[in-house]
Motif scaffolding. Structure first.
Motif, PDB file in Angstrom:
ATOM      1  N   ARG A 154       0.831  -1.198   0.000  1.00  0.00           N
ATOM      2  CA  ARG A 154       0.000   0.000   0.000  1.00  0.00           C
ATOM      3  C   ARG A 154       0.867   1.250   0.000  1.00  0.00           C
ATOM      4  O   ARG A 154       1.904   1.307   0.636  1.00  0.00           O
ATOM      5  CB  ARG A 154      -0.910  -0.007   1.245  1.00  0.00           C
ATOM      6  N   ARG A 155       0.419   2.244  -0.730  1.00  0.00           N
ATOM      7  CA  ARG A 155       1.096   3.539  -0.755  1.00  0.00           C
ATOM      8  C   ARG A 155       0.363   4.486   0.177  1.00  0.00           C
ATOM      9  O   ARG A 155      -0.821   4.314   0.448  1.00  0.00           O
ATOM     10  CB  ARG A 155       1.105   4.097  -2.171  1.00  0.00           C
ATOM     11  N   CYS A 156       1.056   5.488   0.643  1.00  0.00           N
ATOM     12  CA  CYS A 156       0.405   6.479   1.501  1.00  0.00           C
ATOM     13  C   CYS A 156       0.655   7.870   0.935  1.00  0.00           C
ATOM     14  O   CYS A 156       1.645   8.108   0.252  1.00  0.00           O
ATOM     15  CB  CYS A 156       0.901   6.364   2.943  1.00  0.00           C
ATOM     16  N   ASP A 157      -0.261   8.768   1.237  1.00  0.00           N
ATOM     17  CA  ASP A 157      -0.095  10.144   0.776  1.00  0.00           C
ATOM     18  C   ASP A 157       0.702  10.929   1.810  1.00  0.00           C
ATOM     19  O   ASP A 157       1.080  10.405   2.863  1.00  0.00           O
ATOM     20  CB  ASP A 157      -1.453  10.801   0.480  1.00  0.00           C
ATOM     21  N   ALA A 158       0.956  12.180   1.520  1.00  0.00           N
ATOM     22  CA  ALA A 158       1.813  13.001   2.378  1.00  0.00           C
ATOM     23  C   ALA A 158       1.221  13.213   3.765  1.00  0.00           C
ATOM     24  O   ALA A 158       1.945  13.198   4.755  1.00  0.00           O
ATOM     25  CB  ALA A 158       2.070  14.343   1.708  1.00  0.00           C
ATOM     26  N   THR A 159      -0.085  13.375   3.852  1.00  0.00           N
ATOM     27  CA  THR A 159      -0.718  13.581   5.163  1.00  0.00           C
ATOM     28  C   THR A 159      -0.510  12.360   6.048  1.00  0.00           C
ATOM     29  O   THR A 159      -0.139  12.473   7.217  1.00  0.00           O
ATOM     30  CB  THR A 159      -2.228  13.869   4.997  1.00  0.00           C
ATOM     31  N   GLU A 160      -0.730  11.172   5.492  1.00  0.00           N
ATOM     32  CA  GLU A 160      -0.523   9.948   6.267  1.00  0.00           C
ATOM     33  C   GLU A 160       0.952   9.756   6.597  1.00  0.00           C
ATOM     34  O   GLU A 160       1.293   9.280   7.679  1.00  0.00           O
ATOM     35  CB  GLU A 160      -1.061   8.739   5.501  1.00  0.00           C
ATOM     36  N   ALA A 161       1.846  10.140   5.682  1.00  0.00           N
ATOM     37  CA  ALA A 161       3.284  10.030   5.935  1.00  0.00           C
ATOM     38  C   ALA A 161       3.683  10.853   7.154  1.00  0.00           C
ATOM     39  O   ALA A 161       4.497  10.416   7.964  1.00  0.00           O
ATOM     40  CB  ALA A 161       4.075  10.468   4.709  1.00  0.00           C
ATOM     41  N   VAL A 162       3.088  12.027   7.305  1.00  0.00           N
ATOM     42  CA  VAL A 162       3.367  12.861   8.481  1.00  0.00           C
ATOM     43  C   VAL A 162       2.854  12.166   9.742  1.00  0.00           C
ATOM     44  O   VAL A 162       3.549  12.099  10.760  1.00  0.00           O
ATOM     45  CB  VAL A 162       2.752  14.269   8.329  1.00  0.00           C
ATOM     46  N   LEU A 163       1.660  11.626   9.681  1.00  0.00           N
ATOM     47  CA  LEU A 163       1.082  10.945  10.845  1.00  0.00           C
ATOM     48  C   LEU A 163       1.913   9.739  11.277  1.00  0.00           C
ATOM     49  O   LEU A 163       1.994   9.429  12.458  1.00  0.00           O
ATOM     50  CB  LEU A 163      -0.356  10.507  10.550  1.00  0.00           C
ATOM     51  N   MET A 164       2.547   9.070  10.311  1.00  0.00           N
ATOM     52  CA  MET A 164       3.372   7.892  10.618  1.00  0.00           C
ATOM     53  C   MET A 164       4.802   8.251  11.010  1.00  0.00           C
ATOM     54  O   MET A 164       5.558   7.390  11.409  1.00  0.00           O
ATOM     55  CB  MET A 164       3.433   6.960   9.403  1.00  0.00           C
ATOM     56  N   GLY A 165       5.185   9.505  10.838  1.00  0.00           N
ATOM     57  CA  GLY A 165       6.551   9.903  11.137  1.00  0.00           C
ATOM     58  C   GLY A 165       7.508   9.732   9.974  1.00  0.00           C
ATOM     59  O   GLY A 165       8.719   9.865  10.145  1.00  0.00           O
ATOM     60  N   LEU A 166       6.993   9.448   8.777  1.00  0.00           N
ATOM     61  CA  LEU A 166       7.853   9.335   7.594  1.00  0.00           C
ATOM     62  C   LEU A 166       8.257  10.700   7.067  1.00  0.00           C
ATOM     63  O   LEU A 166       9.246  10.830   6.357  1.00  0.00           O
ATOM     64  CB  LEU A 166       7.123   8.576   6.479  1.00  0.00           C
ATOM     65  N   ALA A 167       7.466  11.699   7.372  1.00  0.00           N
ATOM     66  CA  ALA A 167       7.742  13.072   6.939  1.00  0.00           C
ATOM     67  C   ALA A 167       7.422  14.004   8.091  1.00  0.00           C
ATOM     68  O   ALA A 167       6.627  13.669   8.973  1.00  0.00           O
ATOM     69  CB  ALA A 167       6.893  13.423   5.718  1.00  0.00           C
ATOM     70  N   ASN A 168       8.020  15.168   8.095  1.00  0.00           N
ATOM     71  CA  ASN A 168       7.763  16.154   9.143  1.00  0.00           C
ATOM     72  C   ASN A 168       6.691  17.155   8.763  1.00  0.00           C
ATOM     73  O   ASN A 168       6.033  17.702   9.631  1.00  0.00           O
ATOM     74  CB  ASN A 168       9.042  16.911   9.492  1.00  0.00           C
ATOM     75  N   TYR A 169       6.545  17.421   7.460  1.00  0.00           N
ATOM     76  CA  TYR A 169       5.604  18.438   7.008  1.00  0.00           C
ATOM     77  C   TYR A 169       4.847  17.964   5.779  1.00  0.00           C
ATOM     78  O   TYR A 169       5.360  17.182   4.986  1.00  0.00           O
ATOM     79  CB  TYR A 169       6.336  19.745   6.640  1.00  0.00           C
ATOM     80  N   CYS A 170       3.664  18.503   5.618  1.00  0.00           N
ATOM     81  CA  CYS A 170       2.880  18.336   4.403  1.00  0.00           C
ATOM     82  C   CYS A 170       2.464  19.738   3.984  1.00  0.00           C
ATOM     83  O   CYS A 170       1.769  20.435   4.734  1.00  0.00           O
ATOM     84  CB  CYS A 170       1.655  17.463   4.676  1.00  0.00           C
ATOM     85  N   VAL A 171       2.925  20.168   2.838  1.00  0.00           N
ATOM     86  CA  VAL A 171       2.632  21.517   2.358  1.00  0.00           C
ATOM     87  C   VAL A 171       1.943  21.422   1.002  1.00  0.00           C
ATOM     88  O   VAL A 171       2.003  20.392   0.341  1.00  0.00           O
ATOM     89  CB  VAL A 171       3.921  22.368   2.254  1.00  0.00           C
ATOM     90  N   PRO A 172       1.290  22.484   0.569  1.00  0.00           N
ATOM     91  CA  PRO A 172       0.640  22.456  -0.746  1.00  0.00           C
ATOM     92  C   PRO A 172       1.632  22.131  -1.854  1.00  0.00           C
ATOM     93  O   PRO A 172       2.826  22.452  -1.766  1.00  0.00           O
ATOM     94  CB  PRO A 172       0.086  23.880  -0.900  1.00  0.00           C
ATOM     95  N   ALA A 173       1.123  21.493  -2.903  1.00  0.00           N
ATOM     96  CA  ALA A 173       1.955  21.116  -4.046  1.00  0.00           C
ATOM     97  C   ALA A 173       2.729  22.322  -4.565  1.00  0.00           C
ATOM     98  O   ALA A 173       2.195  23.417  -4.683  1.00  0.00           O
ATOM     99  CB  ALA A 173       1.076  20.531  -5.156  1.00  0.00           C
TER     100      ALA A 173
END
Length: 119
Positions: A83-102
């Protein structure tokens, strides 16, 4: 990509990727990664290990690094399902620190870098 490589070339390629990521992990200075689009964050980023859906092991050590970031249970889910995840979910999982507009990820990275250099 690997479909057209010989097995020795696949091994060389995988070792090169693993070495690159290990090098980044070992750096003694802060690093900032910008992801926009598929990274297989920006709101249009998609993260995942698509190799597992093809019954091959991700070549850069993703199956070893992912559990260290997300925990074993979440990592197993992502690895076993592909399964792939989007940027918002990546932030929730700790894979990313921020989710900003494209289109704004690079600017956010520069803002963060400038903030760090002040310290």
């Amino acid at each position: 990509e690997r479909r057209h490589m010989s097995s020795s070339h696949v091994k060389e390629y995988a070792n090169s990727l693993r070495s690159t990521f290990s090098y980044f992990e070992a750096l003694s200075i802060p690093t900032i990664a910008v992801i926009e689009g598929a990274a297989l964050g920006g709101e249009n980023a998609t993260l995942g290990l698509p190799e597992t859906g093809l019954a091959i092991i991700p070549g850069a050590g993703g199956t070893q690094r992912l559990p260290r970031i997300t925990g074993r249970s979440r990592a197993k889910e992502l690895i076993f399902t592909g399964r792939r995840c989007d940027a918002t979910e990546a932030v929730l999982m700790g894979l990313a620190n921020y989710c900003v507009p494209a289109g704004e990820a690079y600017g956010k990275a520069l803002e963060l870098a400038r903030e760090m250099t002040k310290k």
